[in-house]
Design a protein around this motif. Structure first.
Motif, PDB file in Angstrom:
ATOM      1  N   ASN A 175       0.823  -1.202   0.000  1.00  0.00           N
ATOM      2  CA  ASN A 175       0.000   0.000   0.000  1.00  0.00           C
ATOM      3  C   ASN A 175       0.862   1.259   0.000  1.00  0.00           C
ATOM      4  OD1 ASN A 175      -2.120  -1.794   0.263  1.00  0.00           O
ATOM      5  ND2 ASN A 175      -2.242  -1.560   2.481  1.00  0.00           N
ATOM      6  N   GLY A 176       0.483   2.214  -0.832  1.00  0.00           N
ATOM      7  CA  GLY A 176       1.190   3.488  -0.867  1.00  0.00           C
ATOM      8  C   GLY A 176       2.534   3.430  -1.561  1.00  0.00           C
ATOM      9  N   VAL A 177       2.858   2.315  -2.193  1.00  0.00           N
ATOM     10  CA  VAL A 177       4.089   2.202  -2.989  1.00  0.00           C
ATOM     11  C   VAL A 177       3.732   2.524  -4.437  1.00  0.00           C
ATOM     12  CG1 VAL A 177       5.919   0.669  -3.777  1.00  0.00           C
ATOM     13  CG2 VAL A 177       5.040   0.459  -1.442  1.00  0.00           C
ATOM     14  N   LYS A 178       4.339   3.558  -4.997  1.00  0.00           N
ATOM     15  CA  LYS A 178       4.008   3.985  -6.364  1.00  0.00           C
ATOM     16  C   LYS A 178       4.607   2.990  -7.351  1.00  0.00           C
ATOM     17  CE  LYS A 178       2.081   7.479  -4.446  1.00  0.00           C
ATOM     18  NZ  LYS A 178       0.625   7.453  -4.224  1.00  0.00           N
ATOM     19  N   LEU A 179       3.760   2.153  -7.900  1.00  0.00           N
ATOM     20  CA  LEU A 179       4.220   1.073  -8.767  1.00  0.00           C
ATOM     21  C   LEU A 179       4.240   1.455 -10.244  1.00  0.00           C
ATOM     22  CD1 LEU A 179       2.245  -1.835  -7.059  1.00  0.00           C
ATOM     23  CD2 LEU A 179       4.681  -1.341  -6.847  1.00  0.00           C
ATOM     24  N   THR A 180       3.917   2.700 -10.540  1.00  0.00           N
ATOM     25  CA  THR A 180       3.763   3.095 -11.940  1.00  0.00           C
ATOM     26  C   THR A 180       5.003   3.748 -12.522  1.00  0.00           C
ATOM     27  OG1 THR A 180       2.807   5.189 -11.178  1.00  0.00           O
ATOM     28  CG2 THR A 180       1.288   3.413 -11.730  1.00  0.00           C
ATOM     29  N   SER A 181       6.048   3.930 -11.734  1.00  0.00           N
ATOM     30  CA  SER A 181       7.240   4.621 -12.235  1.00  0.00           C
ATOM     31  C   SER A 181       8.239   3.656 -12.865  1.00  0.00           C
ATOM     32  CB  SER A 181       7.922   5.386 -11.084  1.00  0.00           C
ATOM     33  OG  SER A 181       8.250   4.502 -10.023  1.00  0.00           O
ATOM     34  N   PHE A 182       7.902   2.370 -12.925  1.00  0.00           N
ATOM     35  CA  PHE A 182       8.790   1.404 -13.558  1.00  0.00           C
ATOM     36  C   PHE A 182       7.971   0.252 -14.121  1.00  0.00           C
ATOM     37  CE2 PHE A 182       8.102  -0.647  -9.575  1.00  0.00           C
ATOM     38  CZ  PHE A 182       8.386   0.282  -8.581  1.00  0.00           C
ATOM     39  N   SER A 183       8.621  -0.636 -14.831  1.00  0.00           N
ATOM     40  CA  SER A 183       7.945  -1.756 -15.476  1.00  0.00           C
ATOM     41  C   SER A 183       7.256  -2.641 -14.449  1.00  0.00           C
ATOM     42  CB  SER A 183       8.964  -2.593 -16.266  1.00  0.00           C
ATOM     43  OG  SER A 183       8.363  -3.795 -16.704  1.00  0.00           O
ATOM     44  N   LEU A 184       6.042  -3.073 -14.794  1.00  0.00           N
ATOM     45  CA  LEU A 184       5.283  -3.916 -13.881  1.00  0.00           C
ATOM     46  C   LEU A 184       5.602  -5.393 -14.049  1.00  0.00           C
ATOM     47  CD1 LEU A 184       1.750  -2.259 -13.828  1.00  0.00           C
ATOM     48  CD2 LEU A 184       3.380  -2.415 -11.963  1.00  0.00           C
ATOM     49  N   LYS A 185       6.563  -5.714 -14.890  1.00  0.00           N
ATOM     50  CA  LYS A 185       6.880  -7.138 -15.072  1.00  0.00           C
ATOM     51  C   LYS A 185       7.346  -7.762 -13.772  1.00  0.00           C
ATOM     52  CE  LYS A 185      11.666  -6.370 -16.593  1.00  0.00           C
ATOM     53  NZ  LYS A 185      12.644  -6.578 -17.691  1.00  0.00           N
ATOM     54  N   HIS A 186       8.019  -6.959 -12.930  1.00  0.00           N
ATOM     55  CA  HIS A 186       8.480  -7.494 -11.650  1.00  0.00           C
ATOM     56  C   HIS A 186       7.306  -7.810 -10.721  1.00  0.00           C
ATOM     57  CE1 HIS A 186      12.416  -6.475 -13.029  1.00  0.00           C
ATOM     58  NE2 HIS A 186      12.178  -5.182 -13.015  1.00  0.00           N
ATOM     59  N   LEU A 187       6.267  -6.975 -10.772  1.00  0.00           N
ATOM     60  CA  LEU A 187       5.069  -7.253  -9.976  1.00  0.00           C
ATOM     61  C   LEU A 187       4.370  -8.502 -10.500  1.00  0.00           C
ATOM     62  CD1 LEU A 187       3.176  -6.479  -7.694  1.00  0.00           C
ATOM     63  CD2 LEU A 187       1.980  -4.943  -9.267  1.00  0.00           C
ATOM     64  N   GLN A 188       4.362  -8.666 -11.824  1.00  0.00           N
ATOM     65  CA  GLN A 188       3.779  -9.875 -12.400  1.00  0.00           C
ATOM     66  C   GLN A 188       4.532 -11.124 -11.925  1.00  0.00           C
ATOM     67  OE1 GLN A 188       4.270  -8.294 -16.440  1.00  0.00           O
ATOM     68  NE2 GLN A 188       2.097  -8.701 -16.791  1.00  0.00           N
ATOM     69  N   VAL A 189       5.860 -11.045 -11.949  1.00  0.00           N
ATOM     70  CA  VAL A 189       6.677 -12.171 -11.500  1.00  0.00           C
ATOM     71  C   VAL A 189       6.445 -12.430 -10.015  1.00  0.00           C
ATOM     72  CG1 VAL A 189       9.043 -12.979 -11.121  1.00  0.00           C
ATOM     73  CG2 VAL A 189       8.442 -11.808 -13.257  1.00  0.00           C
ATOM     74  N   LEU A 190       6.358 -11.364  -9.242  1.00  0.00           N
ATOM     75  CA  LEU A 190       6.119 -11.492  -7.808  1.00  0.00           C
ATOM     76  C   LEU A 190       4.809 -12.219  -7.535  1.00  0.00           C
ATOM     77  CD1 LEU A 190       6.683 -10.830  -4.821  1.00  0.00           C
ATOM     78  CD2 LEU A 190       5.705  -8.558  -5.222  1.00  0.00           C
ATOM     79  N   LEU A 191       3.741 -11.810  -8.218  1.00  0.00           N
ATOM     80  CA  LEU A 191       2.433 -12.442  -8.006  1.00  0.00           C
ATOM     81  C   LEU A 191       2.441 -13.894  -8.472  1.00  0.00           C
ATOM     82  CD1 LEU A 191       0.036  -9.516  -8.998  1.00  0.00           C
ATOM     83  CD2 LEU A 191       0.598 -10.329  -6.708  1.00  0.00           C
ATOM     84  N   ASP A 192       3.117 -14.177  -9.570  1.00  0.00           N
ATOM     85  CA  ASP A 192       3.219 -15.563 -10.028  1.00  0.00           C
ATOM     86  C   ASP A 192       3.982 -16.424  -9.029  1.00  0.00           C
ATOM     87  OD1 ASP A 192       1.755 -15.631 -12.399  1.00  0.00           O
ATOM     88  OD2 ASP A 192       3.387 -14.745 -13.557  1.00  0.00           O
ATOM     89  N   THR A 193       5.000 -15.842  -8.401  1.00  0.00           N
ATOM     90  CA  THR A 193       5.813 -16.576  -7.443  1.00  0.00           C
ATOM     91  C   THR A 193       5.003 -17.009  -6.222  1.00  0.00           C
ATOM     92  OG1 THR A 193       7.798 -15.370  -8.126  1.00  0.00           O
ATOM     93  CG2 THR A 193       7.871 -16.456  -5.982  1.00  0.00           C
ATOM     94  N   VAL A 194       4.090 -16.143  -5.780  1.00  0.00           N
ATOM     95  CA  VAL A 194       3.328 -16.419  -4.555  1.00  0.00           C
ATOM     96  C   VAL A 194       1.923 -16.928  -4.837  1.00  0.00           C
ATOM     97  CG1 VAL A 194       4.649 -14.683  -3.296  1.00  0.00           C
ATOM     98  CG2 VAL A 194       2.498 -14.021  -4.384  1.00  0.00           C
ATOM     99  N   ALA A 195       1.600 -17.162  -6.099  1.00  0.00           N
ATOM    100  CA  ALA A 195       0.230 -17.511  -6.482  1.00  0.00           C
ATOM    101  C   ALA A 195      -0.293 -18.756  -5.760  1.00  0.00           C
ATOM    102  CB  ALA A 195       0.139 -17.708  -7.991  1.00  0.00           C
ATOM    103  N   ALA A 196       0.568 -19.728  -5.508  1.00  0.00           N
ATOM    104  CA  ALA A 196       0.114 -20.990  -4.918  1.00  0.00           C
ATOM    105  C   ALA A 196      -0.303 -20.853  -3.467  1.00  0.00           C
ATOM    106  CB  ALA A 196       1.219 -22.040  -5.043  1.00  0.00           C
TER     107      ALA A 196
END
Length: 474
Positions: free
Chosen positions: A322-343
């Motif tokens: 929360n409150g972390v500005k995620l729009t100033s860089f590529s979101l591919k890292h967030l995608q990878v992060l969510l895939d990593t913890v998806a299970a």
């Protein structure tokens, strides 16, 4: 109509016995076990401290959960209880009924007193504590243990806590003072050190710092943190951004994390000192985390990349950015992060992250693969009706999802950015139709506020299964 309930015989007997404390104390030797808790409550309520002192010595259970009866006893009551323990510890031969091993001063175990209360039915007197404690008596006797939770609010400890810690410190050979949780508000670090020097640091399971600290203060605290080898939960708030001279304090903090092999929950609010060097902390985490909350700070793209590749998050159940500005860089890292913890992920919060429709579109596939998800909140992001509708379609397959908080769509606001009640009602109606078409009982919440600190106004949009949905009924 008011009806008078006469006191029960047990209550009357306790009051009668306490009229003569000498008689009450003499009766303890043959007092039935089930009468001890109600008599203890009556003695506490009546201020019969000599009786309390004697009851501690004859207590027929392994645990005396005093903190469940009164959140913190007054000085005279505590002195009576501790006086009873002193007399116990001084005896070379154990009293016949001595079974007490734990004095618990934490605000827990209220159920013990309610079960044994004189207001309960007679049958209740024979369940729960008796069976549990009698089983424990078969275990080898160890030192007496005193459990407390520390809340450091002022410049110094209050009189009751100070007396307790002083008493326990003088008796270290015969008892253990165990503090499971430490909460720190406004106390100078020098005073915090004095308190921590008197408790068993390896007993501490939770630490919460709810006050703004300089990085140098965190560095000083870190040496104690490293000795809390059984710590499971750590909460830090508002650590000032370091000056160049203070940056070596980061290493003092992160290196101590190497000692915390049981740390499972890590919450960091406004950790500006970690910006650009989050990887330094992540490398020092020795156990897989269950909860990670990093909020209200400016992470860099490298920080997010390191987070997405961190081995310690592979079993994450709760994630909050929360409150972390995620729009100033590529979101591919967030995608990878969510895939990593998806299970394993159960709770996901991406509030006030400046996410737009395009960003949500990019991470939707990853979110839809989080099949264990129970709670999902993305309030505070500027999203359109179209993308909120798409979210509802994507998340409808997440059968465990029970709490959903979305921002009111942009179409709900006027040209000045103020919520328009008519437009909001129309948005609610459209979303309700989408929910009906999806054919599943569901409740979502729309946030209409914009403040991440003081809490947002929310409105509910729900379609209960008891209502017809496209011809389907429950």
């Amino acid at each position: 109509m008011w009806t008078w309930t006469p006191p029960r015989l047990l209550e009357l007997a306790g009051k009668s016995l306490l009229r003569d404390e000498d008689l009450a104390i003499a009766a303890l030797e043959n007092l039935p076990t089930e009468l001890f808790p109600p008599l203890f409550m009556a003695a506490y309520a009546s201020g019969c401290n000599e009786t309390l002192k004697a009851m501690v010595q004859a207590w027929p259970f392994a645990r005396l959960p005093l903190g469940g009866l009164v959140q913190m006893p007054d000085q005279r009551t505590l002195q009576a209880v501790l006086g009873g323990l002193d007399l116990l510890l001084a005896r070379k031969v154990r009293p016949r009924r001595w079974k007490l091993r734990v004095l618990d001063l934490r605000n827990t175990s209220q159920n013990f007193w309610s079960v044994w209360s004189a207001a309960t039915t007679h049958e209740c007197l024979w369940v729960g504590p008796v069976a549990e404690d009698s089983l424990r008596m078969k275990e080898p006797l160890g030192p007496l243990v005193v459990f407390i939770d520390l809340c450091l609010r002022h410049k110094a400890l209050d009189e009751v806590f100070a007396h307790l810690i002083s008493w326990a410190t003088k008796r270290r050979k015969s008892l253990q003072l165990c503090c499971k949780k430490v909460t720190i508000f406004r106390m100078p670090i020098q005073n915090i050190k004095k308190v921590l020097n008197k408790v068993q640091l390896d007993c501490i399971l939770e630490v919460e710092v709810k006050f703004t600290w300089k990085l140098s203060t965190l560095g000083t605290f870190a040496s104690y943190l490293g000795q809390m080898t059984n710590l499971q939960r750590l909460v830090l708030s508002h650590i000032h951004e370091p000056s160049k001279e203070e940056r070596q304090q980061i290493t003092k903090f992160t290196s101590q994390l190497l000692q915390l092999h049981h740390l499972r929950k890590l919450h960091m609010d406004s950790p500006t000192f970690l910006v650009g060097c989050l990887d330094q902390m992540l490398r020092c985490l020795k156990a897989p985390l269950e909860t990670l909350s990093i909020t209200h700070c400016r992470l860099t793209e490298l920080d997010l990349a390191c987070l997405s590749q961190c081995l310690s998050i592979s079993q994450l159940k709760e994630l909050a950015l929360n409150g972390v500005k995620l729009t100033s860089f590529s979101l591919k890292h967030l995608q990878v992060l969510l895939d990593t913890v998806a299970a394993t992920l159960q709770d996901l919060e991406l509030e006030y992250c400046d996410l737009s429709d395009a960003h949500l579109e990019a991470i939707l596939p990853a979110v839809s693969r989080c099949h264990q998800l129970r709670a999902f909140s993305i309030r505070g992001n500027p999203l359109s009706m179209a993308i909120v509708g798409r979210l509802l379609h994507q998340t409808t397959r997440l059968r465990r999802l029970s709490l959903e908080v979305y921002p009111a769509p942009l179409e709900s606001y006027d040209s000045r950015g103020t919520i328009h009640l008519g437009r909001l009602a129309q948005a609610q109606a459209e979303l309700r139709e989408i929910l009906k078409d999806l054919g599943r009982s569901r409740t979502i919440w729309l946030s209409t506020g914009s403040c991440p600190r003081c809490g947002s106004n929310v409105v509910c949009v729900s379609v209960p299964l008891t209502h017809p949905i496209n011809g389907l009924t429950s």
